[in-house]
Design an enzyme around this catalytic site. Sequence first.
Site, PDB file in Angstrom:
ATOM      1  N   GLU A 160      -9.796   1.906   4.521  1.00 32.79           N
ATOM      2  CA  GLU A 160      -9.513   3.113   3.714  1.00 32.79           C
ATOM      3  C   GLU A 160     -10.822   3.659   3.099  1.00 32.79           C
ATOM      4  O   GLU A 160     -11.059   4.863   3.101  1.00 32.79           O
ATOM      5  CB  GLU A 160      -8.509   2.719   2.633  1.00 32.79           C
ATOM      6  CG  GLU A 160      -8.156   3.783   1.631  1.00 32.79           C
ATOM      7  CD  GLU A 160      -7.254   3.203   0.517  1.00 32.79           C
ATOM      8  OE1 GLU A 160      -6.226   2.573   0.819  1.00 32.79           O
ATOM      9  OE2 GLU A 160      -7.613   3.369  -0.667  1.00 32.79           O
ATOM     10  N   SER A 214       0.834  -1.208   0.000  1.00 30.45           N
ATOM     11  CA  SER A 214       0.000   0.000   0.000  1.00 30.45           C
ATOM     12  C   SER A 214       0.864   1.252   0.000  1.00 30.45           C
ATOM     13  O   SER A 214       1.936   1.266   0.593  1.00 30.45           O
ATOM     14  CB  SER A 214      -0.920   0.033   1.211  1.00 30.45           C
ATOM     15  OG  SER A 214      -1.622   1.273   1.213  1.00 30.45           O
ATOM     16  N   LYS A 251      -4.293  -6.808   3.546  1.00 34.44           N
ATOM     17  CA  LYS A 251      -4.325  -5.677   2.591  1.00 34.44           C
ATOM     18  C   LYS A 251      -5.771  -5.365   2.203  1.00 34.44           C
ATOM     19  O   LYS A 251      -6.160  -4.206   2.039  1.00 34.44           O
ATOM     20  CB  LYS A 251      -3.489  -6.014   1.344  1.00 34.44           C
ATOM     21  CG  LYS A 251      -3.604  -4.979   0.209  1.00 34.44           C
ATOM     22  CD  LYS A 251      -2.946  -3.679   0.570  1.00 34.44           C
ATOM     23  CE  LYS A 251      -3.223  -2.441  -0.207  1.00 34.44           C
ATOM     24  NZ  LYS A 251      -3.437  -2.353  -1.584  1.00 34.44           N
ATOM     25  N   HIS A 309      -7.252  -3.536   5.023  1.00 33.12           N
ATOM     26  CA  HIS A 309      -6.666  -2.183   4.974  1.00 33.12           C
ATOM     27  C   HIS A 309      -7.475  -1.317   4.000  1.00 33.12           C
ATOM     28  O   HIS A 309      -7.848  -0.181   4.302  1.00 33.12           O
ATOM     29  CB  HIS A 309      -5.193  -2.273   4.529  1.00 33.12           C
ATOM     30  CG  HIS A 309      -4.597  -0.975   4.082  1.00 33.12           C
ATOM     31  ND1 HIS A 309      -4.886  -0.405   2.853  1.00 33.12           N
ATOM     32  CD2 HIS A 309      -3.768  -0.093   4.698  1.00 33.12           C
ATOM     33  CE1 HIS A 309      -4.252   0.749   2.746  1.00 33.12           C
ATOM     34  NE2 HIS A 309      -3.563   0.955   3.849  1.00 33.12           N
ATOM     35  N   ASN A 310      -7.733  -1.862   2.823  1.00 36.06           N
ATOM     36  CA  ASN A 310      -8.457  -1.080   1.822  1.00 36.06           C
ATOM     37  C   ASN A 310      -9.900  -0.825   2.245  1.00 36.06           C
ATOM     38  O   ASN A 310     -10.448   0.245   1.977  1.00 36.06           O
ATOM     39  CB  ASN A 310      -8.426  -1.787   0.466  1.00 36.06           C
ATOM     40  CG  ASN A 310      -7.065  -1.672  -0.194  1.00 36.06           C
ATOM     41  OD1 ASN A 310      -6.057  -1.447   0.477  1.00 36.06           O
ATOM     42  ND2 ASN A 310      -7.011  -1.837  -1.499  1.00 36.06           N
TER      43      ASN A 310
HETATM   44  P1  NAP Z   1      -1.040  -0.551 -14.206  1.00 32.61           P
HETATM   45  O1  NAP Z   1      -0.260   0.702 -14.128  1.00 32.61           O
HETATM   46  O2  NAP Z   1      -2.329  -0.548 -14.909  1.00 32.61           O
HETATM   47  O3  NAP Z   1      -0.098  -1.667 -14.847  1.00 32.61           O
HETATM   48  C1  NAP Z   1      -0.580  -2.947 -15.082  1.00 32.61           C
HETATM   49  C2  NAP Z   1       0.577  -3.859 -15.361  1.00 32.61           C
HETATM   50  O4  NAP Z   1       0.036  -5.181 -15.515  1.00 32.61           O
HETATM   51  C3  NAP Z   1       1.326  -3.537 -16.647  1.00 32.61           C
HETATM   52  O5  NAP Z   1       2.684  -3.807 -16.467  1.00 32.61           O
HETATM   53  C4  NAP Z   1       0.692  -4.516 -17.639  1.00 32.61           C
HETATM   54  O6  NAP Z   1       1.530  -4.856 -18.705  1.00 32.61           O
HETATM   55  C5  NAP Z   1       0.513  -5.714 -16.752  1.00 32.61           C
HETATM   56  N1  NAP Z   1      -0.464  -6.657 -17.270  1.00 32.61           N
HETATM   57  C6  NAP Z   1      -1.794  -6.473 -17.404  1.00 32.61           C
HETATM   58  N2  NAP Z   1      -2.359  -7.584 -17.920  1.00 32.61           N
HETATM   59  C7  NAP Z   1      -1.359  -8.472 -18.094  1.00 32.61           C
HETATM   60  C8  NAP Z   1      -1.310  -9.792 -18.583  1.00 32.61           C
HETATM   61  N3  NAP Z   1      -2.427 -10.432 -18.956  1.00 32.61           N
HETATM   62  N4  NAP Z   1      -0.110 -10.415 -18.615  1.00 32.61           N
HETATM   63  C9  NAP Z   1       1.004  -9.767 -18.219  1.00 32.61           C
HETATM   64  N5  NAP Z   1       1.024  -8.515 -17.758  1.00 32.61           N
HETATM   65  C10 NAP Z   1      -0.150  -7.878 -17.697  1.00 32.61           C
HETATM   66  O7  NAP Z   1      -1.358  -1.158 -12.747  1.00 32.61           O
HETATM   67  P2  NAP Z   1      -0.729  -0.783 -11.326  1.00 32.61           P
HETATM   68  O8  NAP Z   1      -1.460   0.391 -10.764  1.00 32.61           O
HETATM   69  O9  NAP Z   1       0.746  -0.769 -11.396  1.00 32.61           O
HETATM   70  O10 NAP Z   1      -1.224  -2.036 -10.477  1.00 32.61           O
HETATM   71  C11 NAP Z   1      -0.565  -3.287 -10.482  1.00 32.61           C
HETATM   72  C12 NAP Z   1      -1.114  -4.095  -9.318  1.00 32.61           C
HETATM   73  O11 NAP Z   1      -0.853  -3.380  -8.099  1.00 32.61           O
HETATM   74  C13 NAP Z   1      -2.624  -4.304  -9.341  1.00 32.61           C
HETATM   75  O12 NAP Z   1      -2.927  -5.553  -8.784  1.00 32.61           O
HETATM   76  C14 NAP Z   1      -3.139  -3.207  -8.462  1.00 32.61           C
HETATM   77  O13 NAP Z   1      -4.412  -3.491  -7.921  1.00 32.61           O
HETATM   78  C15 NAP Z   1      -2.066  -3.190  -7.394  1.00 32.61           C
HETATM   79  N6  NAP Z   1      -1.950  -1.945  -6.617  1.00 32.61           N
HETATM   80  C16 NAP Z   1      -2.100  -0.741  -7.229  1.00 32.61           C
HETATM   81  C17 NAP Z   1      -1.956   0.414  -6.451  1.00 32.61           C
HETATM   82  C18 NAP Z   1      -2.078   1.769  -7.081  1.00 32.61           C
HETATM   83  O14 NAP Z   1      -2.157   2.753  -6.316  1.00 32.61           O
HETATM   84  N7  NAP Z   1      -2.056   1.895  -8.401  1.00 32.61           N
HETATM   85  C19 NAP Z   1      -1.666   0.324  -5.086  1.00 32.61           C
HETATM   86  C20 NAP Z   1      -1.500  -0.936  -4.519  1.00 32.61           C
HETATM   87  C21 NAP Z   1      -1.644  -2.061  -5.293  1.00 32.61           C
HETATM   88  P3  NAP Z   1       1.404  -4.131 -20.147  1.00 32.61           P
HETATM   89  O15 NAP Z   1       2.327  -2.953 -20.098  1.00 32.61           O
HETATM   90  O16 NAP Z   1       1.835  -5.163 -21.096  1.00 32.61           O
HETATM   91  O17 NAP Z   1      -0.035  -3.732 -20.328  1.00 32.61           O
END
Ligand code: NAP
Length: 470
Positions: free
Chosen positions: A191, A130, A184, A187-188
């Site tokens: 939140e 987080s 987690k 936590h959310n």
């Molecule tokens: P993001 O910016 O949308 O990036 C998504 C990533 O996943 C990209 O690298 C994408 O690759 C990859 N991806 C999607 N589908 C795929 C597939 N079928 N096979 C392989 N790679 C794939 O997402 P993010 O915000 O970094 O979030 C990533 C994770 O962290 C999620 O589970 C999210 O819920 C979690 N998270 C996010 C936050 C936040 O604040 N954003 C906080 C905590 C946790 P491509 O470049 O090829 O599309």
Amino acid sequence: MAQADIGLIGLGVMGANLALNIADKGYHVAVYNRTQSRTEAFAAAAGPLSDRITATATLEDFVAAIKPPRPVIIMVQAGDPVDEQIAALKPLLQDSDIIIDAGNANFRDTMRRFENLKGNGPGFVGMGVSGGAEGARHGPSIMVGGAEADWRRIEPVLTAISAKYKGEPCAAWLGDNGAGHFVKTIHNGIEYADMQMIAEVYGVMRDHLNMDAVSIASVFSVWASGPLDSYLIDITAEVLKTHDLASGKPLVDVIVDAAGQKGTGRWSVIESQMMGVPATAIEAAVAARSLSAMRGERAAAEHRFGLPAIVDRREGQAVIDDLEQALLAGKIAAYAQGFAVMAAASKEFDWNLPMATIARIWRAGCIIRSRFLDEIAAAFSETPDVDNLAMTPAFSAMLEATDRPLRRVVSDAVINGLPAPALSNAVSYFDTYRRARGTANLIQAQRDFFGSHGFERFDADGEQHGPWGG
Ligand code: NAP
């Protein structure tokens, strides 16, 4: 180039920042992303950290670039992409390697993945992260679930990249299999409740006290150095004082009043219901987001019914002070409920979740970080077996002090037609929780009447039935 200490797949918002954080802490990291152009852009922008980053174009090159035994973080979209990634990695990895899913997985998926790989491939760790992009880059809160031996191997790098609260790392192993992702999720959920209650008091200031965004920002700025001191209060003040460059208005006034959700709030509610532990403040917050999305229906209903007339307008600093205290009381309800859900899950899944440690690793790095969490950590350290946070000496005293203001805020909201679903639920929760003689005697009787479900009596043992219908 030397082999990497760790690998990371998925260079989206979170993955890219986490990879830079790892390199920043002196570890060499190999990276891979499904879409190669993203990997190239990441490597090109890594600056001086590129010396500790190996960008790879295929999974085979990625795995070969990491020193065995390999820790491999997956930071991709939750759900099927994680299963696909595990399936693609498994034939390339050895049993001594560890896959770490750092996305927002449903903990039930994590349990399934953990069981599938147990004794049949690399180790599997479910890791909640987080802190958003900023946290991932400079220090998130990290909640780990999996085999303790796997945690011991990855602990140095995870504690190095985590946030620090007064020097203490905000990363910990919380239990077996899905424990990290469950924590987690809660936590959310908390939140969601925290944000909803902040929005409710904002609504009272905007729609009842007729304050503009900048004046409301000043109130939140003052609260930020009181008992509500937290990241969410800080950013609320920042948001409210930000002006839109295009219209010159406060930005918040041109943002549509419909909030999205990705699932963790809903999962918190589903799991709390499955375990029979009420999380009414979180439920109210999830429902409020769903109602927020029904903009067309809400507009039609306002057109049909209008808004209730303001019948009782209390004004002045006393109301602002009440709102601050009400928010504190509401927070206690949300956290008490969240921790109670975790206590129930800990028993159900045999995790032995360390409540004080959870509060400690939430004190910095994560979205709900606050002074309040330091007080929760202290309360659980002093009374680890308490049934409910509200029953700890420190929080009982806080509840007594905030009880009247919470009631005044909720009654004002109800009588004047201002929505305050999470704060109202906080009042109802405490009123139900603190009343030894409730009203479920009538419900027992009704159930026996129509379904012969039986009831218990105060003055006799065993299941009883009534003489209904003569
Ligand atoms: P993001 O910016 O949308 O990036 C998504 C990533 O996943 C990209 O690298 C994408 O690759 C990859 N991806 C999607 N589908 C795929 C597939 N079928 N096979 C392989 N790679 C794939 O997402 P993010 O915000 O970094 O979030 C990533 C994770 O962290 C999620 O589970 C999210 O819920 C979690 N998270 C996010 C936050 C936040 O604040 N954003 C906080 C905590 C946790 P491509 O470049 O090829 O599309």
